[in-house]
Scaffold this motif. Structure first.
Motif, mmCIF file in Angstrom:
data_model
loop_
_atom_site.group_PDB
_atom_site.id
_atom_site.type_symbol
_atom_site.label_atom_id
_atom_site.label_comp_id
_atom_site.label_asym_id
_atom_site.label_seq_id
_atom_site.Cartn_x
_atom_site.Cartn_y
_atom_site.Cartn_z
ATOM 1 N N VAL A 15 0.864 -1.171 0.000
ATOM 2 C CA VAL A 15 0.000 0.000 0.000
ATOM 3 C C VAL A 15 0.904 1.224 0.000
ATOM 4 O O VAL A 15 1.522 1.544 0.999
ATOM 5 N N LEU A 16 0.981 1.913 -1.102
ATOM 6 C CA LEU A 16 1.932 3.004 -1.265
ATOM 7 C C LEU A 16 1.541 4.220 -0.440
ATOM 8 O O LEU A 16 0.530 4.849 -0.688
ATOM 9 N N GLY A 17 2.355 4.548 0.541
ATOM 10 C CA GLY A 17 2.170 5.741 1.329
ATOM 11 C C GLY A 17 1.011 5.726 2.302
ATOM 12 O O GLY A 17 0.762 6.712 2.962
ATOM 13 N N GLU A 18 0.274 4.657 2.409
ATOM 14 C CA GLU A 18 -0.907 4.626 3.255
ATOM 15 C C GLU A 18 -0.693 3.898 4.574
ATOM 16 O O GLU A 18 -1.610 3.782 5.354
ATOM 17 N N PHE A 19 0.490 3.402 4.820
ATOM 18 C CA PHE A 19 0.766 2.701 6.077
ATOM 19 C C PHE A 19 0.812 3.717 7.203
ATOM 20 O O PHE A 19 1.540 4.699 7.131
ATOM 21 N N LYS A 20 0.027 3.506 8.236
ATOM 22 C CA LYS A 20 0.011 4.401 9.395
ATOM 23 C C LYS A 20 0.888 3.805 10.481
ATOM 24 O O LYS A 20 0.692 2.672 10.894
ATOM 25 N N TYR A 21 1.855 4.582 10.925
ATOM 26 C CA TYR A 21 2.736 4.145 11.990
ATOM 27 C C TYR A 21 2.113 4.377 13.360
ATOM 28 O O TYR A 21 2.383 3.647 14.290
ATOM 29 N N LEU A 22 1.297 5.426 13.474
ATOM 30 C CA LEU A 22 0.752 5.837 14.761
ATOM 31 C C LEU A 22 -0.767 5.736 14.751
ATOM 32 O O LEU A 22 -1.420 6.287 13.863
ATOM 33 N N ILE A 23 -1.297 5.055 15.748
ATOM 34 C CA ILE A 23 -2.736 4.961 15.936
ATOM 35 C C ILE A 23 -3.038 5.625 17.272
ATOM 36 O O ILE A 23 -2.714 5.082 18.326
ATOM 37 N N PRO A 24 -3.627 6.837 17.236
ATOM 38 C CA PRO A 24 -3.831 7.595 18.476
ATOM 39 C C PRO A 24 -4.923 6.993 19.349
ATOM 40 O O PRO A 24 -5.907 6.450 18.855
ATOM 41 N N LEU A 25 -4.712 7.095 20.652
ATOM 42 C CA LEU A 25 -5.653 6.580 21.643
ATOM 43 C C LEU A 25 -5.807 7.594 22.768
ATOM 44 O O LEU A 25 -4.899 8.379 23.034
ATOM 45 N N ASN A 26 -6.933 7.545 23.457
ATOM 46 C CA ASN A 26 -7.118 8.275 24.713
ATOM 47 C C ASN A 26 -6.800 9.761 24.601
ATOM 48 O O ASN A 26 -6.095 10.316 25.432
ATOM 49 N N GLY A 27 -7.307 10.390 23.551
ATOM 50 C CA GLY A 27 -7.098 11.819 23.394
ATOM 51 C C GLY A 27 -5.647 12.223 23.236
ATOM 52 O O GLY A 27 -5.243 13.289 23.692
ATOM 53 N N GLY A 28 -4.842 11.399 22.598
ATOM 54 C CA GLY A 28 -3.446 11.717 22.360
ATOM 55 C C GLY A 28 -2.503 11.381 23.498
ATOM 56 O O GLY A 28 -1.330 11.706 23.436
ATOM 57 N N LYS A 29 -3.004 10.727 24.533
ATOM 58 C CA LYS A 29 -2.144 10.372 25.669
ATOM 59 C C LYS A 29 -1.391 9.065 25.426
ATOM 60 O O LYS A 29 -0.308 8.856 25.965
ATOM 61 N N HIS A 30 -1.987 8.181 24.640
ATOM 62 C CA HIS A 30 -1.375 6.898 24.321
ATOM 63 C C HIS A 30 -1.456 6.686 22.824
ATOM 64 O O HIS A 30 -2.208 7.353 22.124
ATOM 65 N N VAL A 31 -0.696 5.723 22.360
ATOM 66 C CA VAL A 31 -0.646 5.460 20.928
ATOM 67 C C VAL A 31 -0.228 4.011 20.695
ATOM 68 O O VAL A 31 0.484 3.416 21.508
ATOM 69 N N ALA B 257 2.333 15.663 12.199
ATOM 70 C CA ALA B 257 1.777 16.951 11.763
ATOM 71 C C ALA B 257 0.306 16.792 11.376
ATOM 72 O O ALA B 257 -0.526 17.649 11.711
ATOM 73 N N ASN B 258 -0.025 15.706 10.701
ATOM 74 C CA ASN B 258 -1.422 15.435 10.340
ATOM 75 C C ASN B 258 -2.282 15.234 11.579
ATOM 76 O O ASN B 258 -3.421 15.706 11.631
ATOM 77 N N LEU B 259 -1.761 14.524 12.570
ATOM 78 C CA LEU B 259 -2.502 14.319 13.815
ATOM 79 C C LEU B 259 -2.708 15.644 14.542
ATOM 80 O O LEU B 259 -3.779 15.888 15.110
ATOM 81 N N ALA B 260 -1.701 16.509 14.524
ATOM 82 C CA ALA B 260 -1.813 17.817 15.174
ATOM 83 C C ALA B 260 -2.886 18.668 14.503
ATOM 84 O O ALA B 260 -3.613 19.404 15.171
ATOM 85 N N THR B 261 -3.005 18.539 13.184
ATOM 86 C CA THR B 261 -4.030 19.274 12.452
ATOM 87 C C THR B 261 -5.417 18.685 12.701
ATOM 88 O O THR B 261 -6.378 19.418 12.942
ATOM 89 N N ALA B 262 -5.509 17.365 12.674
ATOM 90 C CA ALA B 262 -6.809 16.708 12.848
ATOM 91 C C ALA B 262 -7.316 16.783 14.280
ATOM 92 O O ALA B 262 -8.528 16.856 14.507
ATOM 93 N N TYR B 263 -6.409 16.747 15.248
ATOM 94 C CA TYR B 263 -6.777 16.755 16.670
ATOM 95 C C TYR B 263 -5.971 17.830 17.399
ATOM 96 O O TYR B 263 -5.054 17.528 18.159
ATOM 97 N N ASN C 244 -6.372 19.681 19.935
ATOM 98 C CA ASN C 244 -6.389 19.738 21.401
ATOM 99 C C ASN C 244 -5.720 18.536 22.061
ATOM 100 O O ASN C 244 -5.710 18.434 23.282
ATOM 101 N N ASP C 245 -5.180 17.621 21.268
ATOM 102 C CA ASP C 245 -4.602 16.394 21.827
ATOM 103 C C ASP C 245 -3.099 16.469 22.078
ATOM 104 O O ASP C 245 -2.500 15.509 22.549
ATOM 105 N N GLY C 246 -2.452 17.573 21.737
ATOM 106 C CA GLY C 246 -1.038 17.747 22.060
ATOM 107 C C GLY C 246 -0.056 17.045 21.151
ATOM 108 O O GLY C 246 1.075 16.759 21.558
ATOM 109 N N TRP C 247 -0.440 16.788 19.898
ATOM 110 C CA TRP C 247 0.482 16.095 18.997
ATOM 111 C C TRP C 247 1.664 16.969 18.611
ATOM 112 O O TRP C 247 2.756 16.452 18.355
ATOM 113 N N ASP C 248 1.477 18.288 18.589
ATOM 114 C CA ASP C 248 2.604 19.172 18.304
ATOM 115 C C ASP C 248 3.636 19.101 19.430
ATOM 116 O O ASP C 248 4.842 19.109 19.191
#
Length: 113
Positions: free
Chosen positions: A27-43, A84-90, A92-96
């Motif tokens: 799957v070209l470029g679609e592999f997600k390394y990070l799956i966010p959980l618990n409002g950005g506290k866990h992954v 960066a995508n997670l920071a934009t999408a969420y 308030n979750d502190g991804w930045d």
């Protein structure tokens, strides 16, 4: 697979195995390394290098080491873009802040060298 693993963890592992079938990422470029959980506290960190999915707090050494391994294997730019995508999408979750902690640890600079 152990019966005490969560449904999400099992699904994540299956998705990773399906995407990396035959030893190549199909799957070209679609592999997600990070799956966010618990409002950005866990992954969940999906690791292509060893095929494992690790659950960690984003403030833990375990998380930093998992990202360090992936960055050293050449996946640092993709992970940084994903953060960066997670920071934009969420916003308030502190991804930045998570990306900042990883940058302070020198993970992305070590991968670029």
């Amino acid at each position: 697979m152990a019966s005490n693993t969560s449904k999400t963890a099992r699904a994540s592992v299956r998705a990773g195995q399906a995407g990396a079938a035959g030893g190549a990422l199909s799957v070209l470029g679609e592999f997600k390394y990070l799956i966010p959980l618990n409002g950005g506290k866990h992954v969940y960190v999906r690791n292509l290098t060893n095929g494992k999915t690790v659950h960690a707090s984003v403030t833990s050494e375990k998380f930093i080491e998992e990202i360090r391994v992936l960055a050293a294997a050449g996946h640092g730019a993709k992970i940084r873009a994903e953060l960066a995508n997670l920071a934009t999408a969420y916003p308030n979750d502190g991804w930045d802040a998570t990306e900042g902690r990883l940058a302070e640890a020198g993970i992305f600079e070590a991968a670029a060298a």
